[in-house]
Write a protein that holds these residues in place. Sequence first.
Motif, PDB file in Angstrom:
ATOM      1  N   ARG A  90      17.543   5.672 -21.338  1.00  0.00           N
ATOM      2  CA  ARG A  90      16.153   6.017 -21.039  1.00  0.00           C
ATOM      3  C   ARG A  90      15.291   4.759 -20.995  1.00  0.00           C
ATOM      4  NH1 ARG A  90      13.211   9.007 -25.578  1.00  0.00           N
ATOM      5  NH2 ARG A  90      14.522  10.797 -25.051  1.00  0.00           N
ATOM      6  N   ARG A  91      15.499   3.858 -21.957  1.00  0.00           N
ATOM      7  CA  ARG A  91      14.717   2.625 -21.981  1.00  0.00           C
ATOM      8  C   ARG A  91      15.019   1.757 -20.761  1.00  0.00           C
ATOM      9  NH1 ARG A  91      15.159  -2.240 -26.466  1.00  0.00           N
ATOM     10  NH2 ARG A  91      13.452  -3.501 -25.663  1.00  0.00           N
ATOM     11  N   ALA A  92      16.292   1.677 -20.384  1.00  0.00           N
ATOM     12  CA  ALA A  92      16.670   0.864 -19.225  1.00  0.00           C
ATOM     13  C   ALA A  92      16.071   1.424 -17.943  1.00  0.00           C
ATOM     14  CB  ALA A  92      18.189   0.791 -19.113  1.00  0.00           C
ATOM     15  N   LEU A  93      16.125   2.749 -17.782  1.00  0.00           N
ATOM     16  CA  LEU A  93      15.512   3.365 -16.605  1.00  0.00           C
ATOM     17  C   LEU A  93      14.003   3.206 -16.627  1.00  0.00           C
ATOM     18  CD1 LEU A  93      17.679   6.597 -16.315  1.00  0.00           C
ATOM     19  CD2 LEU A  93      17.730   4.613 -14.809  1.00  0.00           C
ATOM     20  N   GLY A  94      13.418   3.201 -17.822  1.00  0.00           N
ATOM     21  CA  GLY A  94      11.984   2.949 -17.929  1.00  0.00           C
ATOM     22  C   GLY A  94      11.624   1.540 -17.510  1.00  0.00           C
ATOM     23  N   ILE A  95      12.460   0.569 -17.882  1.00  0.00           N
ATOM     24  CA  ILE A  95      12.209  -0.823 -17.474  1.00  0.00           C
ATOM     25  C   ILE A  95      12.332  -0.949 -15.962  1.00  0.00           C
ATOM     26  CG2 ILE A  95      13.132  -3.173 -17.605  1.00  0.00           C
ATOM     27  CD1 ILE A  95      13.895  -2.577 -20.508  1.00  0.00           C
ATOM     28  N   GLN A  96      13.317  -0.260 -15.385  1.00  0.00           N
ATOM     29  CA  GLN A  96      13.452  -0.289 -13.935  1.00  0.00           C
ATOM     30  C   GLN A  96      12.224   0.315 -13.264  1.00  0.00           C
ATOM     31  OE1 GLN A  96      16.047   2.541 -12.235  1.00  0.00           O
ATOM     32  NE2 GLN A  96      16.337   1.439 -10.319  1.00  0.00           N
ATOM     33  N   ALA A  97      11.741   1.437 -13.797  1.00  0.00           N
ATOM     34  CA  ALA A  97      10.536   2.055 -13.246  1.00  0.00           C
ATOM     35  C   ALA A  97       9.326   1.137 -13.407  1.00  0.00           C
ATOM     36  CB  ALA A  97      10.272   3.396 -13.936  1.00  0.00           C
ATOM     37  N   ALA A  98       9.286   0.380 -14.508  1.00  0.00           N
ATOM     38  CA  ALA A  98       8.192  -0.562 -14.709  1.00  0.00           C
ATOM     39  C   ALA A  98       8.244  -1.678 -13.672  1.00  0.00           C
ATOM     40  CB  ALA A  98       8.263  -1.153 -16.113  1.00  0.00           C
ATOM     41  N   ALA A  99       9.443  -2.132 -13.318  1.00  0.00           N
ATOM     42  CA  ALA A  99       9.573  -3.147 -12.272  1.00  0.00           C
ATOM     43  C   ALA A  99       9.061  -2.613 -10.944  1.00  0.00           C
ATOM     44  CB  ALA A  99      11.034  -3.584 -12.144  1.00  0.00           C
ATOM     45  N   GLN A 100       9.347  -1.347 -10.668  1.00  0.00           N
ATOM     46  CA  GLN A 100       8.795  -0.727  -9.466  1.00  0.00           C
ATOM     47  C   GLN A 100       7.273  -0.671  -9.538  1.00  0.00           C
ATOM     48  OE1 GLN A 100      10.910   3.017  -9.704  1.00  0.00           O
ATOM     49  NE2 GLN A 100      12.381   2.362  -8.149  1.00  0.00           N
ATOM     50  N   GLY A 101       6.756  -0.280 -10.703  1.00  0.00           N
ATOM     51  CA  GLY A 101       5.308  -0.222 -10.862  1.00  0.00           C
ATOM     52  C   GLY A 101       4.660  -1.582 -10.715  1.00  0.00           C
ATOM     53  N   LEU A 102       5.315  -2.629 -11.231  1.00  0.00           N
ATOM     54  CA  LEU A 102       4.775  -3.979 -11.088  1.00  0.00           C
ATOM     55  C   LEU A 102       4.734  -4.383  -9.622  1.00  0.00           C
ATOM     56  CD1 LEU A 102       3.803  -6.576 -12.451  1.00  0.00           C
ATOM     57  CD2 LEU A 102       6.198  -7.291 -12.621  1.00  0.00           C
ATOM     58  N   GLY A 103       5.784  -4.054  -8.870  1.00  0.00           N
ATOM     59  CA  GLY A 103       5.777  -4.342  -7.436  1.00  0.00           C
ATOM     60  C   GLY A 103       4.665  -3.606  -6.721  1.00  0.00           C
ATOM     61  N   LEU A 104       4.471  -2.337  -7.072  1.00  0.00           N
ATOM     62  CA  LEU A 104       3.388  -1.558  -6.479  1.00  0.00           C
ATOM     63  C   LEU A 104       2.025  -2.149  -6.827  1.00  0.00           C
ATOM     64  CD1 LEU A 104       4.626   2.088  -7.128  1.00  0.00           C
ATOM     65  CD2 LEU A 104       4.438   0.955  -4.917  1.00  0.00           C
ATOM     66  N   ALA A 105       1.873  -2.585  -8.081  1.00  0.00           N
ATOM     67  CA  ALA A 105       0.580  -3.096  -8.534  1.00  0.00           C
ATOM     68  C   ALA A 105       0.240  -4.440  -7.902  1.00  0.00           C
ATOM     69  CB  ALA A 105       0.581  -3.220 -10.063  1.00  0.00           C
ATOM     70  N   LEU A 106       1.241  -5.308  -7.729  1.00  0.00           N
ATOM     71  CA  LEU A 106       0.983  -6.630  -7.156  1.00  0.00           C
ATOM     72  C   LEU A 106       0.768  -6.586  -5.652  1.00  0.00           C
ATOM     73  CD1 LEU A 106       3.463  -8.993  -9.050  1.00  0.00           C
ATOM     74  CD2 LEU A 106       0.988  -8.810  -9.324  1.00  0.00           C
ATOM     75  N   GLY A 107       1.330  -5.569  -4.998  1.00  0.00           N
ATOM     76  CA  GLY A 107       1.274  -5.505  -3.544  1.00  0.00           C
ATOM     77  C   GLY A 107      -0.114  -5.615  -2.941  1.00  0.00           C
ATOM     78  N   PRO A 108      -1.077  -4.773  -3.344  1.00  0.00           N
ATOM     79  CA  PRO A 108      -2.401  -4.842  -2.722  1.00  0.00           C
ATOM     80  C   PRO A 108      -3.086  -6.195  -2.863  1.00  0.00           C
ATOM     81  CG  PRO A 108      -2.135  -2.787  -3.920  1.00  0.00           C
ATOM     82  CD  PRO A 108      -0.947  -3.630  -4.270  1.00  0.00           C
ATOM     83  N   SER A 109      -3.080  -6.758  -4.066  1.00  0.00           N
ATOM     84  CA  SER A 109      -3.766  -8.044  -4.250  1.00  0.00           C
ATOM     85  C   SER A 109      -3.035  -9.177  -3.539  1.00  0.00           C
ATOM     86  CB  SER A 109      -3.898  -8.364  -5.749  1.00  0.00           C
ATOM     87  OG  SER A 109      -2.627  -8.348  -6.375  1.00  0.00           O
ATOM     88  N   LEU A 110      -1.687  -9.200  -3.640  1.00  0.00           N
ATOM     89  CA  LEU A 110      -0.919 -10.251  -2.984  1.00  0.00           C
ATOM     90  C   LEU A 110      -1.034 -10.148  -1.468  1.00  0.00           C
ATOM     91  CD1 LEU A 110       1.022 -12.622  -3.235  1.00  0.00           C
ATOM     92  CD2 LEU A 110       2.916 -10.993  -3.357  1.00  0.00           C
ATOM     93  N   GLY A 111      -0.950  -8.933  -0.953  1.00  0.00           N
ATOM     94  CA  GLY A 111      -1.091  -8.742   0.487  1.00  0.00           C
ATOM     95  C   GLY A 111      -2.450  -9.180   0.993  1.00  0.00           C
ATOM     96  N   GLY A 112      -3.499  -8.862   0.228  1.00  0.00           N
ATOM     97  CA  GLY A 112      -4.837  -9.290   0.635  1.00  0.00           C
ATOM     98  C   GLY A 112      -4.962 -10.798   0.702  1.00  0.00           C
ATOM     99  N   LEU A 113      -4.397 -11.484  -0.274  1.00  0.00           N
ATOM    100  CA  LEU A 113      -4.450 -12.951  -0.268  1.00  0.00           C
ATOM    101  C   LEU A 113      -3.681 -13.532   0.915  1.00  0.00           C
ATOM    102  CD1 LEU A 113      -3.943 -13.714  -4.074  1.00  0.00           C
ATOM    103  CD2 LEU A 113      -6.044 -14.036  -2.740  1.00  0.00           C
ATOM    104  N   LEU A 114      -2.508 -12.980   1.200  1.00  0.00           N
ATOM    105  CA  LEU A 114      -1.705 -13.508   2.301  1.00  0.00           C
ATOM    106  C   LEU A 114      -2.379 -13.281   3.647  1.00  0.00           C
ATOM    107  CD1 LEU A 114       1.880 -12.415   1.162  1.00  0.00           C
ATOM    108  CD2 LEU A 114       0.955 -14.729   1.230  1.00  0.00           C
ATOM    109  N   VAL A 115      -2.940 -12.088   3.850  1.00  0.00           N
ATOM    110  CA  VAL A 115      -3.602 -11.786   5.117  1.00  0.00           C
ATOM    111  C   VAL A 115      -4.855 -12.640   5.296  1.00  0.00           C
ATOM    112  CG1 VAL A 115      -4.859 -10.014   6.393  1.00  0.00           C
ATOM    113  CG2 VAL A 115      -2.679  -9.461   5.310  1.00  0.00           C
TER     114      VAL A 115
END
Length: 472
Positions: free
Chosen positions: A152-177
Amino acid sequence: MNATALATRLLTERPRPRGVATWRYAHWLAVGTVCLGAFLGQLTASVTALVLPELGRHFGVGFAAVEWVALAYLLVLVALLAPVGRLSDLVGRKTMYLGGFAVFALSSLGAGFAGSLGVLVACRAVQAVGGAMMQANSVALVARGVPGHAMRRALGIQAAAQGLGLALGPSLGGLLVQHASWRWVFWMNVPIGLVGILAGWYLLPRSRPDGAPRPEGGRFDLLGLLLLTGASTALLLALSAASGLPLPGWAVAVLLAVSVLLALALVRQERRAARPILAPGLVNTPGVRSGLAVALIGYLLLFCPLVLGPVMLTGSGVPVALAGLVVTLLPAAFAVAATVGGALLPRGWSDVARCRVGAALAGAGLLLFALLPVTGAVVAAPLLLAGYGLGLLLPANNALVMRAIPAECSAVGGGMVNMARSLGTALGTALPVLGVHLAGAGAGGRTVLLVLAAVAGLAVALTRPARSPLRP
């Protein structure tokens, strides 16, 4: 050396270095490698959603057309996750996972150089092949690579990595564009992919003790794959046509009818096929069937607000930069809840209880979003609540599904979980466009959010305990 021997040698999985394999915490290194792929996939999804308006301006097309930069990826992903999962059980999960990084990186390089919308969509479809090779194996690599008490903890860490990717996307994409070009949104995947290949080579364990691929028996279910692809494509084309894609008015009804007919044909084909891509024996297991439905719903609830939130906020006068930061709260809360959020719950709660509470909290957050005034300060709290609920729901649901699947079918099961999640993501991308097109950012957005709140209640009702593993 003949072709068969060469192929076997190339597909034979290499063991980890002895020092890594014998370390007592080696399984966490494998989890970290899987998290790199999870982060890359969700970062690409959220960044691409952000740059769609810029791509529309660059290529001179409408939003209903340019959204296929996202939907083409998701359609191929939905179609390939289950069959790639089955192939991975034969070839080896480590081999397929590393190959996925390579395909993803090369196609991202091509997408960055695309000179037309058609070429970009084609590169995204190839990119989805690599994404399927990674995602079909990610849950299985985690579930079978860590001790049972840590799953459960390992799957939670994997889900957190997905959440981190989702969270960074908007700000990182805005800077790149703003400071570089939309092309860097795709080029940035190349170095991440190279790091993933190196990490996987040294840190991922072999799928089986001898590392050699298993001989494949029986025919591949090509007809089932075509029916699955056709049904999902027709459904999303119908939603796009209703959202403004330049197709005749009767096309929506025809496409919906085609989608239903192909789905019914798929059900019949999977019951008759010798080696079905959807493994009815697994799907018909109550814990698996309900878990796949909840996985679809969870990602529908996650991606709809990510697409809809900026439209509603900017439509109410909130600056674009602030709207992006506010929407980031949803995946950020998701990431936190997926890792440490369970500490706020009673220790003895089962995964079933965590799923039901998480779905209820997500529904409450989306309901508040629909009813409260749309301002940055007011919307922040509902988004945090919804993200926290989804962070409880999805890891616990993944654990329930994987417990109900036999170990020898783990990659097939993981592929079906990711297929359900990808279909939820595709619907979460298309439905906000439909709602805004039909009723505007205000009324249309609130209607979509109210529907999502009701769907969250359905996830509460669908959650079931895992049953003993059954053979498909």
